[in-house]
Design a protein around this motif. Sequence first.
Motif, short mmCIF file in Angstrom:
data_model
loop_
_atom_site.label_atom_id
_atom_site.label_comp_id
_atom_site.label_asym_id
_atom_site.label_seq_id
_atom_site.Cartn_x
_atom_site.Cartn_y
_atom_site.Cartn_z
N THR A 101 0.86 -1.17 -0.01
CA THR A 101 -0.24 0.02 -0.15
C THR A 101 0.86 1.30 -0.04
O THR A 101 0.76 2.03 -0.86
N GLU A 104 2.35 1.58 -3.48
CA GLU A 104 1.40 2.15 -4.47
C GLU A 104 1.18 3.59 -4.35
O GLU A 104 1.09 4.41 -5.34
N HIS A 105 1.11 4.05 -3.08
CA HIS A 105 0.94 5.58 -2.79
C HIS A 105 1.90 6.60 -3.19
O HIS A 105 1.96 7.46 -3.86
N GLU A 106 3.48 5.66 -2.91
CA GLU A 106 4.46 6.58 -3.37
C GLU A 106 4.70 6.58 -5.04
O GLU A 106 5.05 7.44 -5.52
N LYS A 108 2.27 6.76 -6.91
CA LYS A 108 1.41 7.46 -7.77
C LYS A 108 1.77 9.03 -7.63
O LYS A 108 1.45 9.70 -8.49
N ASP A 109 2.48 9.53 -6.77
CA ASP A 109 3.19 10.55 -6.57
C ASP A 109 4.10 10.91 -7.75
O ASP A 109 4.67 12.01 -7.98
N ASP A 110 4.74 9.89 -8.29
CA ASP A 110 5.79 10.20 -9.21
C ASP A 110 5.34 10.96 -10.61
O ASP A 110 4.42 10.68 -11.08
#
Length: 110
Positions: A101, A104-106, A108-110
């Motif tokens: 999780t 996935e969060h990290e 998405k920020d790219d």
Amino acid sequence: MTDSNRLDTAFSALADPTRRRILEMLLEDDMAVTDVAEPFEMSLAAISKHLTILTRAGIIAQEKRGRVKWCKLNPDALRETSVWMQSFGQFEAVDLDAFETFLEHELKDD
């Protein structure tokens, strides 16, 4: 491949719960691809894609024995990953689902 790339590849391969389950199965013994696929409700092609990702990461090896393709765990493959994770000594155990999780969060920020 640099240390960072190897870690990225390993963690990417470990991010999927199906691949983690496959690794758990291979802890017991080498398995034919069809036996690996049996407990999952997905096509053999889908399982093959998961196995390819694990193979490219060096976590498993696949070899053909006669007509049957076999999978086996490469026990040394995750040593570098394990050492990296252990460097965060405050963590007793790693919850890979929570780590997935987080990744996935990290990503998405790219």
